[in-house]
Motif scaffolding. Structure first.
Motif, mmCIF file in Angstrom:
data_model
loop_
_atom_site.group_PDB
_atom_site.id
_atom_site.type_symbol
_atom_site.label_atom_id
_atom_site.label_comp_id
_atom_site.label_asym_id
_atom_site.label_seq_id
_atom_site.Cartn_x
_atom_site.Cartn_y
_atom_site.Cartn_z
ATOM 1 N N TYR A 129 0.842 -1.201 0.000
ATOM 2 C CA TYR A 129 0.000 0.000 0.000
ATOM 3 C C TYR A 129 0.876 1.250 0.000
ATOM 4 N N PHE A 130 0.641 2.107 -0.993
ATOM 5 C CA PHE A 130 1.316 3.400 -1.082
ATOM 6 C C PHE A 130 0.275 4.495 -0.858
ATOM 7 N N PRO A 131 0.521 5.433 0.050
ATOM 8 C CA PRO A 131 -0.425 6.543 0.222
ATOM 9 C C PRO A 131 -0.586 7.313 -1.080
ATOM 10 N N ALA A 132 -1.714 8.005 -1.196
ATOM 11 C CA ALA A 132 -1.998 8.763 -2.407
ATOM 12 C C ALA A 132 -0.928 9.816 -2.640
ATOM 13 N N SER A 133 -0.721 10.177 -3.892
ATOM 14 C CA SER A 133 0.291 11.166 -4.259
ATOM 15 C C SER A 133 0.057 12.473 -3.517
ATOM 16 N N GLY A 134 1.108 12.986 -2.879
ATOM 17 C CA GLY A 134 1.007 14.254 -2.151
ATOM 18 C C GLY A 134 0.736 14.092 -0.680
ATOM 19 N N SER A 135 0.355 12.853 -0.246
ATOM 20 C CA SER A 135 0.054 12.676 1.171
ATOM 21 C C SER A 135 1.245 12.161 1.964
ATOM 22 N N ALA A 136 2.331 11.762 1.273
ATOM 23 C CA ALA A 136 3.450 11.155 1.980
ATOM 24 C C ALA A 136 4.467 12.177 2.472
ATOM 25 N N GLY A 137 4.459 13.376 1.963
ATOM 26 C CA GLY A 137 5.473 14.343 2.338
ATOM 27 C C GLY A 137 5.118 15.123 3.588
ATOM 28 N N GLY A 138 5.180 14.524 4.735
ATOM 29 C CA GLY A 138 4.899 15.212 5.984
ATOM 30 C C GLY A 138 3.519 14.949 6.532
ATOM 31 N N SER A 139 2.717 14.116 5.872
ATOM 32 C CA SER A 139 1.386 13.800 6.382
ATOM 33 C C SER A 139 1.503 12.850 7.566
ATOM 34 N N SER A 151 9.428 7.420 3.242
ATOM 35 C CA SER A 151 10.665 7.577 2.486
ATOM 36 C C SER A 151 10.517 7.178 1.028
ATOM 37 N N GLY A 152 9.363 6.770 0.589
ATOM 38 C CA GLY A 152 9.148 6.374 -0.795
ATOM 39 C C GLY A 152 8.730 4.934 -0.949
ATOM 40 N N GLY A 153 8.940 4.103 0.063
ATOM 41 C CA GLY A 153 8.526 2.710 -0.001
ATOM 42 C C GLY A 153 7.067 2.566 0.386
ATOM 43 N N PRO A 154 6.571 1.327 0.386
ATOM 44 C CA PRO A 154 5.174 1.100 0.776
ATOM 45 C C PRO A 154 4.973 1.368 2.260
ATOM 46 N N LEU A 155 3.796 1.828 2.603
ATOM 47 C CA LEU A 155 3.473 2.062 4.005
ATOM 48 C C LEU A 155 3.377 0.730 4.758
ATOM 49 N N PHE A 156 2.780 -0.275 4.099
ATOM 50 C CA PHE A 156 2.704 -1.626 4.683
ATOM 51 C C PHE A 156 2.454 -2.595 3.525
ATOM 52 N N SER A 202 0.173 -8.595 -11.185
ATOM 53 C CA SER A 202 0.267 -7.452 -12.092
ATOM 54 C C SER A 202 0.286 -6.178 -11.281
ATOM 55 N N ASN A 203 0.759 -5.103 -11.901
ATOM 56 C CA ASN A 203 0.846 -3.809 -11.220
ATOM 57 C C ASN A 203 -0.361 -2.975 -11.589
ATOM 58 N N ASP A 204 -1.395 -2.979 -10.719
ATOM 59 C CA ASP A 204 -2.635 -2.284 -11.039
ATOM 60 C C ASP A 204 -2.487 -0.771 -11.000
ATOM 61 N N SER A 205 -1.641 -0.249 -10.131
ATOM 62 C CA SER A 205 -1.467 1.205 -10.052
ATOM 63 C C SER A 205 -0.053 1.514 -9.612
ATOM 64 N N PRO A 206 0.665 2.350 -10.343
ATOM 65 C CA PRO A 206 2.058 2.633 -10.001
ATOM 66 C C PRO A 206 2.188 3.317 -8.654
ATOM 67 N N ALA A 207 3.365 3.156 -8.062
ATOM 68 C CA ALA A 207 3.593 3.722 -6.743
ATOM 69 C C ALA A 207 3.407 5.228 -6.768
ATOM 70 N N GLY A 208 2.757 5.723 -5.731
ATOM 71 C CA GLY A 208 2.603 7.155 -5.582
ATOM 72 C C GLY A 208 1.345 7.710 -6.211
ATOM 73 N N THR A 209 0.567 6.884 -6.918
ATOM 74 C CA THR A 209 -0.650 7.382 -7.553
ATOM 75 C C THR A 209 -1.867 7.172 -6.668
ATOM 76 N N GLY A 210 -1.681 6.568 -5.526
ATOM 77 C CA GLY A 210 -2.801 6.348 -4.621
ATOM 78 C C GLY A 210 -3.352 4.952 -4.779
ATOM 79 N N GLY A 211 -3.788 4.370 -3.669
ATOM 80 C CA GLY A 211 -4.358 3.037 -3.721
ATOM 81 C C GLY A 211 -3.279 1.981 -3.646
ATOM 82 N N PRO A 212 -3.690 0.720 -3.505
ATOM 83 C CA PRO A 212 -2.734 -0.376 -3.338
ATOM 84 C C PRO A 212 -2.091 -0.771 -4.648
ATOM 85 N N THR A 213 -0.927 -1.401 -4.535
ATOM 86 C CA THR A 213 -0.187 -1.868 -5.700
ATOM 87 C C THR A 213 0.194 -3.323 -5.484
ATOM 88 N N LEU A 214 -0.031 -4.162 -6.486
ATOM 89 C CA LEU A 214 0.364 -5.555 -6.388
ATOM 90 C C LEU A 214 1.866 -5.685 -6.555
#
Length: 570
Positions: free
Chosen positions: A81-91, A403-408, A454-466
């Motif tokens: 799981y990657f947080p939505a774009s823009g939410s990782a920088g200090g959120s 730091s750019g990796g998955p939250l979990f 498969s990679n349903d959504s690239p990292a940083g675009t919000g939502g989970p990624t396989l």
């Protein structure tokens, strides 16, 4: 004496001959047992074998491509799981579980800026937020996840975010301890304009629809209950016409009777005058004439009275008919006016009802709960395990900027089989097979997955990624049945896979070795018959499992070689 001696000598010769035969047989048996062979036997043994033609049958079979390779049991993958774009920088990022913990449907795994990440059962992630006006595959996925939690979503809403789906979204968030975001702008997106809450607004619009429906029903009932004045007026007119006819009949009868009386009196008067001229007594004749004249006058008055009374009754009856006709016209006009007024009332009520429904429908389309793709995480085969957390100190604690990796990350499914395919191997849609350990302790039935990870959504675009997908020469298979044993990750298995070539269709086919080709490139088979073999030209179709489909010149099935025909194998 001589004959006796001779007989004894003959018997001795017979015994010696018989003994020689037995001895020769015994020696031959001993020689054969010792592996000694005669020259003839040695010649026959050393001669080349007689060459015979090898034949096989034309079969009606379903062709398949067979692949044998090594495979490995592995976990079905992970979901990061990657947080939505823009939410990782200090959120504010907060993971509520530790590595190794178990999570299930409806659980909140993490918080991103105080908003939940809720787990639902599903094989793929949302491509976009599900809004009140959403339709399509994303709505289907969300509805399936909601049904898994026990929410009643009717089939009539399949793929459409209808009332039950919107209610399910709101209750999903309520169970998790949060308010669902809505499409209405206001305080946190939770209030409608003018300080009216979303719930109050929707309740007001539904009450307006109910009131409009009640008004429409009342107008329709009122129209149905308006008395019909035309029918009574028609009945009154028919009664007046009947009385007019009766009056006309009575007048005709009365006038007829009076005419008959007058006629009789006039006849009596004539008879009296005739009698007087022949009678000697002139006084008596004069009296008779006077009496007859009086009767005629009385009859004439009676006739005039009958005519006058009859005319009066007929005139009165006719007047009643005219009045009844006027009443009928008035009733028809009144009835038309009443119906027109009722129709206008129904039209007004229906228009108000349609307007109320439209307002409610527009509100439902625009205003309602949203399921954001960044707040819903679909995971197959729940419950599952937390594989990793961004910070080892997480667990009901603050994680902080990412730091750019998955939250979990979570384990995404059950065990599967991964196989490296040999070069040139064809393994298409619908491939099935059996994977087994070398000692036979583990036997699995498997079926090819549609695409592996498969990679349903690239990292940083919000939502989970396989997790990472499969390589080009790697195929993944779902375990459809464990026939024997207990498979574990990392276990090496020998796998035999089969891909339908003819889609289960039975076709005429022979082994590839039964096909011969002449100098012009024409393929043919040699068909066995009583005289030996005869040539039959064929066209070749699909191949699989070492066999080839036989076709006619136009690519149609070769009917001239039915199943069971014997052909030579080259």
């Amino acid at each position: 004496m001589t004959n006796h001696v001779q007989r004894r000598k003959g018997a001795g010769r017979t015994l010696r001959v018989g003994s020689g035969i037995v001895a020769a047989g015994l020696i031959g048996w001993l020689v054969g047992s010792a592996g000694v062979e005669t020259p003839n036997q040695a010649a026959r043994r050393s001669a080349p074998p007689v060459r015979t033609a090898v034949t096989t049958r034309v079969e009606r079979v379903a062709l398949a491509e067979r692949v044998i390779t090594r495979s490995t049991v592995e976990s079905a993958g992970s979901i990061e799981y990657f947080p939505a774009s823009g939410s990782a920088g200090g959120s504010r990022l907060e993971v509520l579980y530790r590595t190794g913990d178990t999570v299930g449907a409806g659980d909140v795994v993490a918080l991103v800026d105080s908003r939940p990440v809720i787990i639902l059962s599903g094989d793929a992630q949302l491509g976009a937020d599900v809004r009140p006006d959403s339709r399509g595959r994303d709505v289907d996925r969300l509805q399936s996840g909601l049904r898994g939690l026990g929410f009643a979503i009717p089939g009539t809403e399949a793929g459409v975010a209808g009332p039950a789906t919107r209610l399910g979204i709101a209750e999903l968030y309520q169970r998790a301890g949060f308010l669902a975001p809505t499409t209405v702008e206001g305080s946190g997106g939770l209030e409608a304009s003018g300080g009216e809450s979303l719930g109050e607004r929707m309740s007001r619009l539904r009450r307006a629809v109910n009131d409009a429906e009640a008004s429409l029903r009342a107008a329709e009932a009122g129209a149905a209950g308006i008395p019909d004045p035309v029918a009574p007026a028609n009945a009154a007119l028919e009664t007046a016409k009947r009385k007019l006819a009766e009056a006309q009949t009575d007048r005709a009868v009365a006038v007829g009777d009076a005419l008959e009386t007058l006629s009789a009196a006039q006849k009596a008067e004539r008879d009296a005058g005739s009698t007087t001229t022949t009678t000697a007594a002139a006084g008596e004749g004069a009296d008779a004439i006077g009496t007859a004249v009086s009767q005629v006058k009385v009859a004439e008055r009676a006739l005039r009275d009958a005519q006058r009374r009859g005319d009066a009754v007929v005139a009165d009856a006719y007047a009643q008919v005219v009045l009844a006709q006027l009443s009928l016209v008035a009733a028809e006009r009144s009835w038309t006016a009443s119906k027109t007024a009722a129709a206008q009332q129904i039209s007004i009520a229906r228009s108000a009802h349609d307007s109320a429904l439209e307002a409610l429908a527009n509100a439902e389309l625009r205003d309602g709960p949203i399921a954001p793709r960044s707040e819903i995480l679909f995971v197959p085969n729940l419950p599952t395990t937390v594989l990793s957390v961004a910070d080892a100190s997480a667990g009901n604690g603050f994680v902080g900027p990412q730091s750019g990796g998955p939250l979990f990350s979570l384990r995404s499914g059950n065990l599967q089989v991964s196989a490296s395919m040999p070069a040139g191997a064809r393994l298409g849609q619908g491939a099935t097979g059996v994977a087994e350990s070398d000692d036979g302790a583990v036997v699995l039935e498997v079926a090819a997955l549609e695409g592996g990870a498969s990679n349903d959504s690239p990292a940083g675009t919000g939502g989970p990624t396989l997790g990472p997908g499969s390589t080009s020469n790697e195929a993944r298979f779902a375990i459809t049945r464990i026939v024997r044993g207990n498979p574990t990750p990392g276990m090496s298995l020998r796998a035999t896979f089969s891909t339908p070539v003819t889609g289960g269709e039975l076709v005429l086919a022979v082994p590839l070795r039964a096909i011969a080709t002449d100098g012009r490139g024409q393929s043919f088979v040699r068909v066995a018959d009583r005289s030996g073999f005869r040539r039959v030209n064929v066209h070749l179709g699909r191949t699989g499992s070492g066999m080839v489909e036989l076709l006619g010149p136009d690519g149609d099935p070769l009917e001239s070689l039915p199943a069971g025909t014997m052909v030579r194998v080259s």
